[in-house]
Design an enzyme around this catalytic site. Structure first.
Site, PDB file in Angstrom:
ATOM      1  CB  CYS A   1      -0.404   2.415   4.107  1.00 19.29           C
ATOM      2  SG  CYS A   1      -1.945   1.824   3.404  1.00 19.29           S
ATOM      3  CG  ASP A   2       3.328   1.133   4.383  1.00 18.92           C
ATOM      4  OD1 ASP A   2       2.935   1.620   5.459  1.00 18.92           O
ATOM      5  OD2 ASP A   2       3.060  -0.036   4.032  1.00 18.92           O
TER       6      ASP A   2
ATOM      7  CB  CYS B   1      -0.905  -0.018   1.238  1.00 18.72           C
ATOM      8  SG  CYS B   1      -1.877   1.481   1.421  1.00 18.72           S
TER       9      CYS B   1
END
Ligand code: NAP
Length: 313
Positions: free
Chosen positions: A135-136, A132
């Site tokens: 997200c990261d 993701c």
């Protein structure tokens, strides 16, 4: 209490079903095991959902879908479905929070990212391995990132990661991309992006953090080790190798295709009366938010029709 419809999954398909069902005055329950929104929550820019013109993020779009469901009176439950009994008129949904019953069920569990299945992939997930970008990606600000895959997701997310990383190298197992031409062209033009073709990762290396990986060229057979820059000590590996349908709860109940997706007719009906499927979990040619929400609407309208016909006075 017996619900008119239980919807399993609160991604765009499930939330759209919930909105249509509740608005039609069906007693509606939406069950989600994780956070609402499914895969779309990992997307920073939903550029191709009609009407979402300016900086519409996945989470923002989902929040509005949830608000709409709530406004029309759909109930929502955070629980993990453990078993389904779908054959009888009253469908039973066994969850870790108890048993729920309904006259109809809409399966909208979606799909999950495919793993590469190489050594250390699981152990180093969240420690350099990610599925993701939203997200990261910011964890890799100023660092080097490798993206695995050659589809729309790999290239779009790779482009997104260039906002953070020093360099993004896409590793694809073939020499032509599956991604749309327009996306490929955009990626090729980005000065921070680089490409390695005909290659795949054999093993991920690292003790606690991803420090490198073993790469094989499938055409030449050459195997080499790529390590993080000494000053960085870590590199990012973002895997976008497609998705697998979340059908483990129903694989002995409803008809699936060879890839494991649920077969439905154009009205989202499965082979079991009163059981419908919507969104990425079903056989279809285009898996997008717009097609998931359309499926959800059709499934809810058909569920209402089914409940009226089978249980109406
Ligand atoms: P996808 O189209 O299935 O592509 C998966 C990619 O991963 C392919 O390039 C595939 O290689 C590669 N791959 C699969 N298994 C692999 C493995 N074990 N090792 C290494 N590589 C592997 O998946 P996606 O890109 O996530 O897209 C999913 C769907 O969403 C598609 O329908 C796509 O069009 C859609 N989507 C659309 C947009 C958009 O319109 N803006 C954005 C994102 C996604 P091969 O090519 O060799 O098979």
């Amino acid at each position: 209490m017996v619900y008119d419809v239980i919807i399993i999954g609160a991604g765009p398909a499930g939330l759209s079903s919930g909105l249509y069902a509740a608005r039609a005055k069906m007693k509606t329950l939406i069950i989600e095991k994780d956070k609402n929104g499914g895969q779309i929550t990992g997307t920073d820019d939903v550029a191709n959902y009609p009407g979402s013109i300016k900086d519409v993020t996945g989470p923002a779009l989902v929040a509005r879908m949830v608000e709409q469901c709530d406004a029309f009176g759909a109930e929502r439950l955070k629980a993990t479905v453990e078993k389904l009994e779908l054959q009888n008129d009253i469908k039973k949904v066994h969850t870790d929070k108890g048993l729920y019953e309904a006259k109809s069920v809409i399966l909208a569990m979606g799909a999950v990212p495919r793993k590469l299945g190489v050594p250390n992939e699981i152990a180093l997930t969240g420690k350099g391995v990610s599925y993701c970008a939203t997200c990261d990606a910011d964890f890799f600000t100023g660092l080097e990132v490798y993206v695995i895959g050659g589809g729309d997701t790999a290239l779009e997310e790779g482009l997104f990661i260039t906002k953070f990383a020093r360099k993004v190298t896409v590793i694809h197992r073939r020499d032509t991309f599956r991604a749309a031409k327009s996306i490929v062209e955009k990626a090729m033009k980005n000065p921070k992006m680089d490409f390695i073709y005909d290659s795949g990762i054999k093993e991920i290396l690292g003790d606690g953090l991803v420090q490198g990986f073993v790469l094989e060229n499938f055409k030449t057979g050459e195997v080499k080790t790529i390590m993080a820059d000494e000053n960085d000590g870590i590199l990012g590996l973002f895997i976008f190798a497609g998705y697998l349908p979340e059908t483990h709860l129903v694989n002995n109940l409803v008809h699936l295709d060879a890839m494991g997706y649920i077969q439905t007719d154009e009205n989202m009906r499965t082979n079991i009366p009163g059981v419908f499927a919507a969104g990425d979990i079903r056989v279809k040619s285009l898996r997008q938010v717009v097609t998931a929400t359309a499926d959800g609407a059709i499934a809810a309208v058909q569920a209402e029709k089914y409940v009226d016909e089978h249980f109406g006075e």
